[in-house]
Write a protein that holds these residues in place. Structure first.
Motif, PDB file in Angstrom:
ATOM      1  N   CYS A  65      -7.090   3.949   5.537  1.00  0.00           N
ATOM      2  CA  CYS A  65      -5.264   3.379   5.110  1.00  0.00           C
ATOM      3  C   CYS A  65      -5.702   1.876   3.981  1.00  0.00           C
ATOM      4  O   CYS A  65      -4.363   1.437   3.118  1.00  0.00           O
ATOM      5  CB  CYS A  65      -4.728   3.048   6.435  1.00  0.00           C
ATOM      6  N   THR A  66      -6.435   1.076   4.379  1.00  0.00           N
ATOM      7  CA  THR A  66      -6.939  -0.277   4.230  1.00  0.00           C
ATOM      8  C   THR A  66      -7.836  -0.050   2.090  1.00  0.00           C
ATOM      9  O   THR A  66      -7.422  -0.567   1.973  1.00  0.00           O
ATOM     10  CB  THR A  66      -7.951  -0.649   4.427  1.00  0.00           C
ATOM     11  N   ARG A  67      -7.877   1.640   1.591  1.00  0.00           N
ATOM     12  CA  ARG A  67      -8.218   2.024   0.810  1.00  0.00           C
ATOM     13  C   ARG A  67      -7.753   2.159  -0.353  1.00  0.00           C
ATOM     14  O   ARG A  67      -7.464   2.088  -1.834  1.00  0.00           O
ATOM     15  CB  ARG A  67      -9.450   2.878   0.760  1.00  0.00           C
ATOM     16  N   PHE A  68      -6.329   2.640   0.813  1.00  0.00           N
ATOM     17  CA  PHE A  68      -4.791   2.873  -0.169  1.00  0.00           C
ATOM     18  C   PHE A  68      -4.129   1.828  -1.161  1.00  0.00           C
ATOM     19  O   PHE A  68      -4.401   0.959  -0.743  1.00  0.00           O
ATOM     20  CB  PHE A  68      -4.011   3.828   0.131  1.00  0.00           C
ATOM     21  N   GLU A  69      -3.343   2.582  -2.371  1.00  0.00           N
ATOM     22  CA  GLU A  69      -2.560   1.311  -3.145  1.00  0.00           C
ATOM     23  C   GLU A  69      -2.055   2.527  -4.019  1.00  0.00           C
ATOM     24  O   GLU A  69      -2.756   3.653  -4.845  1.00  0.00           O
ATOM     25  CB  GLU A  69      -3.321   0.451  -3.715  1.00  0.00           C
ATOM     26  N   CYS A  70      -0.741   1.650  -3.937  1.00  0.00           N
ATOM     27  CA  CYS A  70       0.281   2.484  -4.391  1.00  0.00           C
ATOM     28  C   CYS A  70       0.760   2.151  -5.493  1.00  0.00           C
ATOM     29  O   CYS A  70       1.586   3.102  -6.873  1.00  0.00           O
ATOM     30  CB  CYS A  70       1.871   2.769  -3.621  1.00  0.00           C
ATOM     31  N   PHE A  71       0.190   1.201  -6.306  1.00  0.00           N
ATOM     32  CA  PHE A  71       0.544   0.549  -7.426  1.00  0.00           C
ATOM     33  C   PHE A  71       2.215  -0.055  -7.851  1.00  0.00           C
ATOM     34  O   PHE A  71       2.098  -0.124  -8.776  1.00  0.00           O
ATOM     35  CB  PHE A  71       0.057   1.424  -9.110  1.00  0.00           C
ATOM     36  N   GLY A  72       2.384  -0.372  -6.684  1.00  0.00           N
ATOM     37  CA  GLY A  72       4.203  -0.126  -6.651  1.00  0.00           C
ATOM     38  C   GLY A  72       4.586   0.832  -7.053  1.00  0.00           C
ATOM     39  O   GLY A  72       6.457   0.647  -6.797  1.00  0.00           O
ATOM     40  N   GLN A 236      -7.251  -1.588  -7.229  1.00  0.00           N
ATOM     41  CA  GLN A 236      -7.416  -2.482  -6.686  1.00  0.00           C
ATOM     42  C   GLN A 236      -7.786  -1.501  -5.331  1.00  0.00           C
ATOM     43  O   GLN A 236      -8.709  -1.753  -4.105  1.00  0.00           O
ATOM     44  CB  GLN A 236      -5.706  -2.665  -5.901  1.00  0.00           C
ATOM     45  N   PRO A 237      -7.389  -0.645  -5.625  1.00  0.00           N
ATOM     46  CA  PRO A 237      -8.374   0.596  -3.902  1.00  0.00           C
ATOM     47  C   PRO A 237      -9.907   1.092  -4.451  1.00  0.00           C
ATOM     48  O   PRO A 237     -10.761   0.763  -3.941  1.00  0.00           O
ATOM     49  CB  PRO A 237      -7.651   2.305  -4.926  1.00  0.00           C
TER      50      PRO A 237
END
Length: 261
Positions: A65-72, A236-237
């Motif tokens: 979960c802390t690695r994930f980024e949806c890019f908005g 970010q990921p």
């Protein structure tokens, strides 16, 4: 080059209805405490669609979960594509999940095209960014029937051209398996590490000046004291998955992960 107004390209969970926690599948192999299928709400999802253990995710075994980024993409799909409707209001969560995946891909393209425009003047053709922004605001059917492979191929060509323009004739280590390697004595400035496997690689106190990191796997790579400020296409990921500290220098627009303490 002056770009049109872009959507927000970083996650704002307060404006999302917990889409990644519901629509996406989890796997123990990818750093999640449990595995779950897509379309099933995470057991940690609260009634207000916030994460009940957000402050302790890593400690509780939810590194993925802390690695994930949806890019908005999460808040965009919630607020724009589905006009504020929650996943709870949908009868076809599969469609919503597919839309989320498409929009996340579009936002990542826009993120990289913004970098390309900033670093290599004239490399981004007129109309390409506008085309993607318009698609980003389309309805679900349009999003799911657009030829994304063709669009990604065009964007990929632009990103390669931008990389060459910035790096010149730097070394090509694309897709190399450098997992666990001590790279502290390697001159990686102006190199392309596209798609390279850098899992647990030692990059401490190095300078990756104008290094192309598009798609590189930086999970548990040691970037303590590393200067990443002028890298190309770092996301970010990738940073979230790496091991850094207060001395790690990040590019503008990349947040320092909370677990880098």
């Amino acid at each position: 080059m002056s770009l049109p107004d872009l959507p927000v390209l970083s996650s704002d969970c307060s404006q999302c209805s917990g889409l990644c926690c519901v629509l996406l599948p989890f796997s123990r192999d990818d750093g999640f405490k449990v595995s779950k299928p897509g379309g099933t709400p995470c057991a940690n999802l609260a009634a207000d669609d916030s994460c009940g253990i957000h402050a302790t995710l890593r400690r509780d075994g939810w590194v993925g979960c802390t690695r994930f980024e949806c890019f908005g993409a999460g808040q965009h799909v919630t607020r724009v594509t589905f006009a504020g409707a929650s996943w709870r209001d949908q009868t076809d969560l599969g469609e919503m999940a597919a839309v989320l995946s498409v929009v996340r891909g579009l936002h990542e393209m826009l993120l990289h095209l913004r970098t390309a425009a900033d670093r290599a003047a004239g490399v981004v053709p007129d109309g390409l960014v506008e085309e993607i922004v318009a698609l980003d605001h389309a309805d679900p059917v349009t999003l799911l029937t657009t030829d994304l492979d063709e669009l990604q191929a065009r964007v990929g060509t632009v990103l390669r051209d931008a990389s060459v323009a910035v790096r010149g004739s730097g070394p090509d280590l694309s897709y190399d398996d450098l997992a666990g390697r001590d790279l502290r004595t390697r001159d990686l400035g102006r190199a392309t590490l596209r798609g390279a496997v850098l899992i647990q690689a030692d990059l401490r106190d190095t300078s990756l000046d104008d290094t192309d990191l598009l798609g590189a796997d930086l999970r548990d790579a040691d970037v303590r004291g590393t200067d990443l400020s002028s890298t190309l296409f770092l996301t970010q990921p990738q940073v979230n998955g790496a091991r850094g500290d207060a001395r790690t220098v990040l590019p503008d627009g990349i947040d320092r992960p909370g677990h880098w303490t």
